[in-house]
Design a protein around this motif. Structure first.
Motif, PDB file in Angstrom:
ATOM      1  N   LEU A 191       0.832  -1.204   0.000  1.00  0.00           N
ATOM      2  CA  LEU A 191       0.000   0.000   0.000  1.00  0.00           C
ATOM      3  C   LEU A 191       0.868   1.256   0.000  1.00  0.00           C
ATOM      4  N   ALA A 192       1.951   1.224   0.797  1.00  0.00           N
ATOM      5  CA  ALA A 192       2.858   2.375   0.831  1.00  0.00           C
ATOM      6  C   ALA A 192       3.481   2.611  -0.536  1.00  0.00           C
ATOM      7  N   ILE A 193       3.919   1.533  -1.182  1.00  0.00           N
ATOM      8  CA  ILE A 193       4.529   1.657  -2.512  1.00  0.00           C
ATOM      9  C   ILE A 193       3.532   2.230  -3.513  1.00  0.00           C
ATOM     10  N   GLN A 194       2.306   1.716  -3.483  1.00  0.00           N
ATOM     11  CA  GLN A 194       1.272   2.200  -4.397  1.00  0.00           C
ATOM     12  C   GLN A 194       0.934   3.666  -4.146  1.00  0.00           C
ATOM     13  N   SER A 195       1.145   4.113  -2.903  1.00  0.00           N
ATOM     14  CA  SER A 195       0.843   5.498  -2.540  1.00  0.00           C
ATOM     15  C   SER A 195       2.009   6.433  -2.808  1.00  0.00           C
ATOM     16  N   GLY A 196       3.105   5.906  -3.344  1.00  0.00           N
ATOM     17  CA  GLY A 196       4.263   6.733  -3.650  1.00  0.00           C
ATOM     18  C   GLY A 196       5.121   7.069  -2.451  1.00  0.00           C
ATOM     19  N   ILE A 197       4.979   6.322  -1.378  1.00  0.00           N
ATOM     20  CA  ILE A 197       5.746   6.558  -0.154  1.00  0.00           C
ATOM     21  C   ILE A 197       7.047   5.768  -0.228  1.00  0.00           C
ATOM     22  N   PRO A 198       8.186   6.375   0.079  1.00  0.00           N
ATOM     23  CA  PRO A 198       9.441   5.621   0.085  1.00  0.00           C
ATOM     24  C   PRO A 198       9.379   4.465   1.089  1.00  0.00           C
ATOM     25  N   VAL A 199       9.845   3.310   0.662  1.00  0.00           N
ATOM     26  CA  VAL A 199       9.839   2.125   1.516  1.00  0.00           C
ATOM     27  C   VAL A 199      11.255   1.562   1.579  1.00  0.00           C
ATOM     28  N   ILE A 200      11.750   1.411   2.791  1.00  0.00           N
ATOM     29  CA  ILE A 200      13.070   0.820   3.007  1.00  0.00           C
ATOM     30  C   ILE A 200      12.884  -0.536   3.665  1.00  0.00           C
ATOM     31  N   GLU A 201      13.478  -1.555   3.081  1.00  0.00           N
ATOM     32  CA  GLU A 201      13.416  -2.896   3.641  1.00  0.00           C
ATOM     33  C   GLU A 201      14.733  -3.206   4.355  1.00  0.00           C
ATOM     34  N   VAL A 202      14.620  -3.691   5.594  1.00  0.00           N
ATOM     35  CA  VAL A 202      15.786  -4.132   6.361  1.00  0.00           C
ATOM     36  C   VAL A 202      15.620  -5.623   6.612  1.00  0.00           C
ATOM     37  N   ASN A 203      16.432  -6.424   5.927  1.00  0.00           N
ATOM     38  CA  ASN A 203      16.312  -7.869   6.048  1.00  0.00           C
ATOM     39  C   ASN A 203      17.589  -8.513   5.496  1.00  0.00           C
ATOM     40  N   PRO A 204      18.194  -9.433   6.236  1.00  0.00           N
ATOM     41  CA  PRO A 204      19.406 -10.085   5.718  1.00  0.00           C
ATOM     42  C   PRO A 204      19.167 -10.881   4.450  1.00  0.00           C
ATOM     43  N   GLU A 205      17.918 -11.301   4.238  1.00  0.00           N
ATOM     44  CA  GLU A 205      17.579 -12.124   3.083  1.00  0.00           C
ATOM     45  C   GLU A 205      16.595 -11.395   2.170  1.00  0.00           C
ATOM     46  N   PRO A 206      16.678 -11.631   0.858  1.00  0.00           N
ATOM     47  CA  PRO A 206      15.687 -11.031  -0.046  1.00  0.00           C
ATOM     48  C   PRO A 206      14.298 -11.606   0.196  1.00  0.00           C
ATOM     49  N   THR A 207      13.279 -10.807  -0.087  1.00  0.00           N
ATOM     50  CA  THR A 207      11.891 -11.222   0.078  1.00  0.00           C
ATOM     51  C   THR A 207      11.138 -10.870  -1.201  1.00  0.00           C
ATOM     52  N   PRO A 208       9.886 -11.314  -1.333  1.00  0.00           N
ATOM     53  CA  PRO A 208       9.103 -10.924  -2.508  1.00  0.00           C
ATOM     54  C   PRO A 208       8.927  -9.411  -2.644  1.00  0.00           C
ATOM     55  N   LEU A 209       9.145  -8.679  -1.562  1.00  0.00           N
ATOM     56  CA  LEU A 209       8.999  -7.231  -1.584  1.00  0.00           C
ATOM     57  C   LEU A 209      10.240  -6.527  -2.126  1.00  0.00           C
ATOM     58  N   SER A 210      11.375  -7.197  -2.089  1.00  0.00           N
ATOM     59  CA  SER A 210      12.661  -6.540  -2.331  1.00  0.00           C
ATOM     60  C   SER A 210      12.747  -5.819  -3.670  1.00  0.00           C
ATOM     61  N   GLY A 211      12.156  -6.391  -4.694  1.00  0.00           N
ATOM     62  CA  GLY A 211      12.259  -5.777  -6.009  1.00  0.00           C
ATOM     63  C   GLY A 211      11.417  -4.544  -6.203  1.00  0.00           C
ATOM     64  N   SER A 212      10.531  -4.261  -5.256  1.00  0.00           N
ATOM     65  CA  SER A 212       9.605  -3.140  -5.416  1.00  0.00           C
ATOM     66  C   SER A 212       9.902  -1.959  -4.498  1.00  0.00           C
ATOM     67  N   VAL A 213      10.735  -2.158  -3.481  1.00  0.00           N
ATOM     68  CA  VAL A 213      10.959  -1.106  -2.501  1.00  0.00           C
ATOM     69  C   VAL A 213      11.940  -0.062  -3.021  1.00  0.00           C
ATOM     70  N   THR A 214      11.991   1.059  -2.323  1.00  0.00           N
ATOM     71  CA  THR A 214      12.923   2.124  -2.681  1.00  0.00           C
ATOM     72  C   THR A 214      14.364   1.691  -2.445  1.00  0.00           C
ATOM     73  N   LEU A 215      14.570   0.955  -1.334  1.00  0.00           N
ATOM     74  CA  LEU A 215      15.913   0.534  -0.961  1.00  0.00           C
ATOM     75  C   LEU A 215      15.830  -0.702  -0.091  1.00  0.00           C
ATOM     76  N   SER A 216      16.699  -1.687  -0.361  1.00  0.00           N
ATOM     77  CA  SER A 216      16.810  -2.884   0.480  1.00  0.00           C
ATOM     78  C   SER A 216      18.175  -2.881   1.152  1.00  0.00           C
ATOM     79  N   LEU A 217      18.172  -2.983   2.469  1.00  0.00           N
ATOM     80  CA  LEU A 217      19.406  -3.081   3.236  1.00  0.00           C
ATOM     81  C   LEU A 217      19.552  -4.508   3.717  1.00  0.00           C
ATOM     82  N   ARG A 218      20.597  -5.200   3.260  1.00  0.00           N
ATOM     83  CA  ARG A 218      20.812  -6.588   3.638  1.00  0.00           C
ATOM     84  C   ARG A 218      21.547  -6.644   4.977  1.00  0.00           C
ATOM     85  N   GLU A 219      20.870  -6.159   5.999  1.00  0.00           N
ATOM     86  CA  GLU A 219      21.404  -6.125   7.351  1.00  0.00           C
ATOM     87  C   GLU A 219      20.313  -6.548   8.323  1.00  0.00           C
TER      88      GLU A 219
END
Length: 237
Positions: A191-219
């Motif tokens: 919903l945040a992505i669809q609303s144009g809100i920046p989304v940062i993912e913090v996760n050591p492993e990739p997820t189905p969300l990773s390709g759509s977020v503004t930034l993925s931090l593998r931490e």
């Protein structure tokens, strides 16, 4: 600035909280997970379900918030921070976060399965896990159950509505330690992505969300979050 943090099991796991699969050992090694996390299982064997959740309730007392939880609480000095969590523990609150919405309920709240009233009576001690414990009985005659969301149950309406409102109003959404596959919770970062809100993912492993977020931090949360708020302008630049 409004920051909405969406946290999942990975964040609590850093504090040593066993995941659902981790605790399927010992007394519950041969138990079908559905039997201890569904209303059907509760109706058939309330004494087994109550024993499992009561053990987790007391087990959490030995677990402490990690640097990720503490960082999110510290952000409140600089921003309006709302936490939307899939976790049923109280680590965000114990770290100091004041606006926490529990999508899947809490191990520290109890209610009657008949009249739905909140139960605040005495709880039996449980220093070691046992296979069965008779649940308390409400004044109406119903059994007291943990106020958590079981398979097939609806999310709590108030927590869900507040979570959606926090997401759509946020300046940035930070998704921490979640697999992004459990719905409807997984629809919130979408919903945040669809609303144009920046989304940062913090996760050591990739997820189905990773390709759509503004930034993925593998931490991990404990590594990334203590400095993330200060890094936001450069990261989102």
């Amino acid at each position: 600035m409004l920051v909405t943090v969406l946290s999942g099991a990975g964040m609590s796991a850093e504090s040593g909280v066993p995941t659902f699969r981790d605790v399927e050992t010992g007394l519950w090694a041969t138990t079908d997970p559905y039997e201890i996390s569904s209303s059907d299982g509760w109706r058939r064997h309330p004494e087994r379900v109550w024993a499992w959740y009561l053990w987790r309730h007391y087990m959490m007392k030995a677990v402490q918030p990690n640097d990720g939880h503490r960082a999110v609480a510290a952000w409140q000095d600089y921003a309006d921070v709302q936490v939307v969590t899939q976790n049923v523990d109280d680590l965000h609150e114990r770290a100091g976060s004041t606006q926490v919405h529990h999508l899947h309920g809490s191990l520290f709240h109890f209610r009657c399965d008949r009249c739905q009233s909140t139960y605040e009576g005495p709880m039996p001690e449980m220093p070691e896990p046992v296979e069965t414990v008779e649940p308390p009985v409400c004044a109406c005659g119903g059994l007291v159950r943990p106020d958590v969301v079981w398979f097939g149950e609806q999310l709590p309406a108030v927590a869900w509505d507040r979570s959606v409102a926090a997401v759509v109003a946020s300046d940035v959404a930070i998704v921490v330690g979640t697999s992004a596959v459990v719905y409807p919770a997984a629809s919130l970062p979408e919903l945040a992505i669809q609303s144009g809100i920046p989304v940062i993912e913090v996760n050591p492993e990739p997820t189905p969300l990773s390709g759509s977020v503004t930034l993925s931090l593998r931490e991990t949360a404990a590594t990334a979050l203590p400095e993330l708020l200060q890094r936001l302008p450069a990261l989102l630049g």
